[in-house]
Design an enzyme around this catalytic site. Structure first.
Site: not given
Length: 62
Positions: A40, A1-3
């Protein structure tokens, strides 16, 4: 999940921030192959008196 975290000066409209979040999400999704719902984006707005450039708060620069 990239933030993705974006720090920017305070004062942009809700519409512009919505557009920024959308376009960052699209770019990350396309580039990294992550589904958009996994991306995100965190926008942190900083008041001008808390942002310095060249040793001076930006609100004091001419």
């Amino acid at each position: 999940m990239p933030i993705i975290q974006v720090q920017m000066l305070k004062g942009r409209s809700p519409e512009l921030k919505k557009q920024l979040i959308s376009e960052i999400t699209d770019t990350i999704s396309r580039t990294l192959g992550s589904p958009p719902e996994a991306v995100r984006v965190i926008l942190t707005e900083v008041p001008e008196e808390n942002w310095g450039v060249g040793g001076v708060p930006i609100n004091e620069k001419n």
